[in-house]
Enzyme design. Structure first.
Site, PDB file in Angstrom:
ATOM      1  N   GLU A  17       0.830  -1.197   0.284  1.00  0.00           N
ATOM      2  CA  GLU A  17       0.088  -0.025  -0.062  1.00  0.00           C
ATOM      3  C   GLU A  17       0.707   1.175  -0.101  1.00  0.00           C
ATOM      4  OE1 GLU A  17      -3.722   0.138   2.331  1.00  0.00           O
ATOM      5  OE2 GLU A  17      -2.693   2.091   3.355  1.00  0.00           O
ATOM      6  N   TYR A  49      -6.801   6.988  -0.223  1.00  0.00           N
ATOM      7  CA  TYR A  49      -7.644   8.286  -0.594  1.00  0.00           C
ATOM      8  C   TYR A  49      -7.763   9.037   0.591  1.00  0.00           C
ATOM      9  CZ  TYR A  49     -11.806  10.125  -3.172  1.00  0.00           C
ATOM     10  OH  TYR A  49     -12.557  11.100  -3.564  1.00  0.00           O
ATOM     11  N   GLY A 108     -14.642   5.973   4.979  1.00  0.00           N
ATOM     12  CA  GLY A 108     -14.063   6.868   5.544  1.00  0.00           C
ATOM     13  C   GLY A 108     -14.159   7.180   7.146  1.00  0.00           C
ATOM     14  N   HIS A 148     -14.559  -2.912  14.349  1.00  0.00           N
ATOM     15  CA  HIS A 148     -14.255  -1.492  13.983  1.00  0.00           C
ATOM     16  C   HIS A 148     -14.605  -0.678  15.222  1.00  0.00           C
ATOM     17  CE1 HIS A 148     -15.320   2.539  12.484  1.00  0.00           C
ATOM     18  NE2 HIS A 148     -14.521   2.494  11.822  1.00  0.00           N
TER      19      HIS A 148
HETATM   20  P1  FAD Z   1     -18.282   0.890   7.120  1.00  0.00           P
HETATM   21  O1  FAD Z   1     -18.076  -0.553   6.536  1.00  0.00           O
HETATM   22  O2  FAD Z   1     -19.494   1.795   6.634  1.00  0.00           O
HETATM   23  O3  FAD Z   1     -18.535   0.747   8.646  1.00  0.00           O
HETATM   24  C1  FAD Z   1     -18.375   1.662   9.695  1.00  0.00           C
HETATM   25  C2  FAD Z   1     -18.872   1.618  10.958  1.00  0.00           C
HETATM   26  O4  FAD Z   1     -20.303   1.473  10.736  1.00  0.00           O
HETATM   27  C3  FAD Z   1     -18.852   0.238  11.504  1.00  0.00           C
HETATM   28  O5  FAD Z   1     -18.731   0.453  12.919  1.00  0.00           O
HETATM   29  C4  FAD Z   1     -19.711  -0.547  11.104  1.00  0.00           C
HETATM   30  O6  FAD Z   1     -20.042  -1.882  12.130  1.00  0.00           O
HETATM   31  C5  FAD Z   1     -20.940   0.197  11.268  1.00  0.00           C
HETATM   32  N1  FAD Z   1     -21.979  -0.067  10.186  1.00  0.00           N
HETATM   33  C6  FAD Z   1     -21.864  -0.546   8.751  1.00  0.00           C
HETATM   34  N2  FAD Z   1     -23.045  -0.479   8.396  1.00  0.00           N
HETATM   35  C7  FAD Z   1     -24.125  -0.195   9.324  1.00  0.00           C
HETATM   36  C8  FAD Z   1     -25.549  -0.370   8.910  1.00  0.00           C
HETATM   37  N3  FAD Z   1     -25.915  -0.571   8.126  1.00  0.00           N
HETATM   38  N4  FAD Z   1     -25.974   0.418  10.261  1.00  0.00           N
HETATM   39  C9  FAD Z   1     -25.284   0.576  11.220  1.00  0.00           C
HETATM   40  N5  FAD Z   1     -23.768   0.474  11.312  1.00  0.00           N
HETATM   41  C10 FAD Z   1     -23.381  -0.018  10.270  1.00  0.00           C
HETATM   42  N6  FAD Z   1      -9.549   5.566   5.175  1.00  0.00           N
HETATM   43  C11 FAD Z   1      -9.543   6.626   4.357  1.00  0.00           C
HETATM   44  O7  FAD Z   1      -9.948   7.932   4.639  1.00  0.00           O
HETATM   45  N7  FAD Z   1      -8.746   6.570   3.430  1.00  0.00           N
HETATM   46  C12 FAD Z   1      -8.233   5.314   3.102  1.00  0.00           C
HETATM   47  O8  FAD Z   1      -7.665   5.002   1.730  1.00  0.00           O
HETATM   48  C13 FAD Z   1      -8.498   4.392   3.887  1.00  0.00           C
HETATM   49  N8  FAD Z   1      -8.158   2.917   3.597  1.00  0.00           N
HETATM   50  C14 FAD Z   1      -8.251   1.943   4.387  1.00  0.00           C
HETATM   51  C15 FAD Z   1      -8.042   0.554   3.974  1.00  0.00           C
HETATM   52  C16 FAD Z   1      -8.226  -0.378   4.958  1.00  0.00           C
HETATM   53  C17 FAD Z   1      -7.748  -2.043   4.723  1.00  0.00           C
HETATM   54  C18 FAD Z   1      -8.781  -0.210   6.253  1.00  0.00           C
HETATM   55  C19 FAD Z   1      -9.078  -1.219   7.399  1.00  0.00           C
HETATM   56  C20 FAD Z   1      -9.318   1.117   6.480  1.00  0.00           C
HETATM   57  C21 FAD Z   1      -9.165   2.273   5.457  1.00  0.00           C
HETATM   58  N9  FAD Z   1      -9.388   3.517   5.982  1.00  0.00           N
HETATM   59  C22 FAD Z   1      -9.371   4.582   5.092  1.00  0.00           C
HETATM   60  C23 FAD Z   1     -10.089   3.883   7.214  1.00  0.00           C
HETATM   61  C24 FAD Z   1     -11.795   3.784   7.029  1.00  0.00           C
HETATM   62  O9  FAD Z   1     -12.123   4.608   6.279  1.00  0.00           O
HETATM   63  C25 FAD Z   1     -12.138   3.896   8.578  1.00  0.00           C
HETATM   64  O10 FAD Z   1     -11.766   2.690   9.254  1.00  0.00           O
HETATM   65  C26 FAD Z   1     -13.801   4.228   8.773  1.00  0.00           C
HETATM   66  O11 FAD Z   1     -14.016   4.673   9.933  1.00  0.00           O
HETATM   67  C27 FAD Z   1     -14.676   3.125   8.327  1.00  0.00           C
HETATM   68  O12 FAD Z   1     -14.744   2.526   6.959  1.00  0.00           O
HETATM   69  P2  FAD Z   1     -15.591   1.299   6.421  1.00  0.00           P
HETATM   70  O13 FAD Z   1     -15.383   1.438   5.209  1.00  0.00           O
HETATM   71  O14 FAD Z   1     -14.924   0.218   7.300  1.00  0.00           O
HETATM   72  O15 FAD Z   1     -17.111   1.761   7.093  1.00  0.00           O
END
Ligand code: FAD
Length: 287
Positions: A17, A49, A108, A148
């Site tokens: 990465e 990103y 994010g 998370h």
């Molecule tokens: P989600 O999958 O949407 O989850 C976020 C939270 O919401 C979790 O607690 C989940 O349990 C909860 N949730 C999900 N769906 C629901 C629902 N329907 N109802 C209620 N609760 C729900 N950040 C950046 O800014 N840029 C990057 O490039 C970046 N790369 C990353 C790469 C990896 C491999 C990882 C692990 C993280 C990365 N992050 C990055 C950080 C990430 O954006 C954060 O951890 C963010 O807080 C959560 O993103 P997510 O896509 O996991 O969110």
């Protein structure tokens, strides 16, 4: 090439990465570091990103550079929580134009004081569905072996993870972890929860002691005693910490492959020396 096809072939997958520059002044120095890593020919490279503008504009450029000049498939990260639908469409159009077929779709982090109720996107699953409808991308998502930090509990986190898989996520990349047993336990629970897409293990080589505080604030990852002792002993000696951190990460990676994990993604932090040494340490294992 689609990342799901790379992960699914029999060979262990090793990827790195990188992150784009914060400003255009840093573009060239970041590009040089990224190119040194790409020249090692990992199976793919991901480009992060920026959550709120800034570096996000460079993600597609760096990803294109990696693919065009080195033939290494690129995975462009994309976040949605601070984006409008129009911005998301414009980013996916740019990725298509640049020939980027792989997207890591993320929510994010939520900016302080941000009103989630009025956002176009609240969760990554919404972004995944939209990207799926908008083009022929291979879509990945994030997962958290230690849950998370915002989730109610690990059961709820897995329920929402399944929702991401059901929305069209073809693989997951994990948050960093320092104890492989945490990952094995998570994989078992994920399979029991009906999540069957491949999981790419995210490994962070810790090469300076100052990283630890930041790691703890981002991920809350548990630090095994064995790891803490290494940092206590070598943290004030940069060369020794670099050696010990790479050795620790290498050991994790070998154990993961030996236990059948198909793919490892190294958070190489734009440091070619880390990527190169890890590649050397596992060259026969991934051959
Ligand atoms: P989600 O999958 O949407 O989850 C976020 C939270 O919401 C979790 O607690 C989940 O349990 C909860 N949730 C999900 N769906 C629901 C629902 N329907 N109802 C209620 N609760 C729900 N950040 C950046 O800014 N840029 C990057 O490039 C970046 N790369 C990353 C790469 C990896 C491999 C990882 C692990 C993280 C990365 N992050 C990055 C950080 C990430 O954006 C954060 O951890 C963010 O807080 C959560 O993103 P997510 O896509 O996991 O969110």
């Amino acid at each position: 090439m689609k990342i799901i096809d790379i992960i699914k072939n029999d060979k262990p997958t090793l990827s790195f990465e990188v992150f784009p520059p914060k400003t255009s002044q840093n573009f060239e120095s970041v590009r040089m570091a990224v190119e040194e890593i790409a020249a090692l020919k990992p199976d793919f490279m991901s480009v992060t990103y920026g959550a709120g503008g800034g570096t996000s504009d460079f993600t597609a450029d760096i990803a294109e550079d990696i693919q065009k000049n080195f033939g290494v498939p690129a995975l462009a990260h994309m976040t949605c929580v601070s984006s409008s639908r129009a911005k998301v469409r414009s980013v996916t159009d740019t990725l298509k134009d640049k020939g980027i077929a792989n997207v890591l779709a993320l929510r994010g982090d939520i900016p302080q004081g941000f009103d989630l109720a009025s956002a176009d996107y609240r969760y990554a699953s919404e972004l995944i569905r939209e990207i799926r409808e908008g083009g022929d991308f291979c879509i990945g998502g994030a997962c958290y072996p230690e849950a998370h930090p915002e989730s109610e509990d690990s059961f709820a986190d897995l329920r929402y993870l399944k929702e991401k898989a059901d929305s069209g996520c073809e693989f997951f990349t994990t948050q960093m972890f320092f104890d492989n047993n945490i990952l094995y336990n998570f994989l078992y629970r994920a399979r029991n929860a009906g999540i069957h897409v491949p999981v790419v293990a995210g490994i962070m080589p810790v090469t300076n002691a100052a990283q630890i505080k930041r790691i703890m604030s981002i991920s809350g990852a548990a630090l095994p005693q064995r790891f803490v002792r290494i940092v206590d002993r070598y943290g004030s000696n940069p060369d020794a910490m670099m050696q010990a951190g790479i050795a620790y990460a290498t050991e994790q990676i070998i154990d993961l492959f030996a236990n059948g994990v198909p793919a490892v993604h190294v958070y190489s932090m734009n440091k070619p020396v880390i990527a190169r040494r890890i590649m050397e340490n596992v060259s026969s294992i991934i051959a």
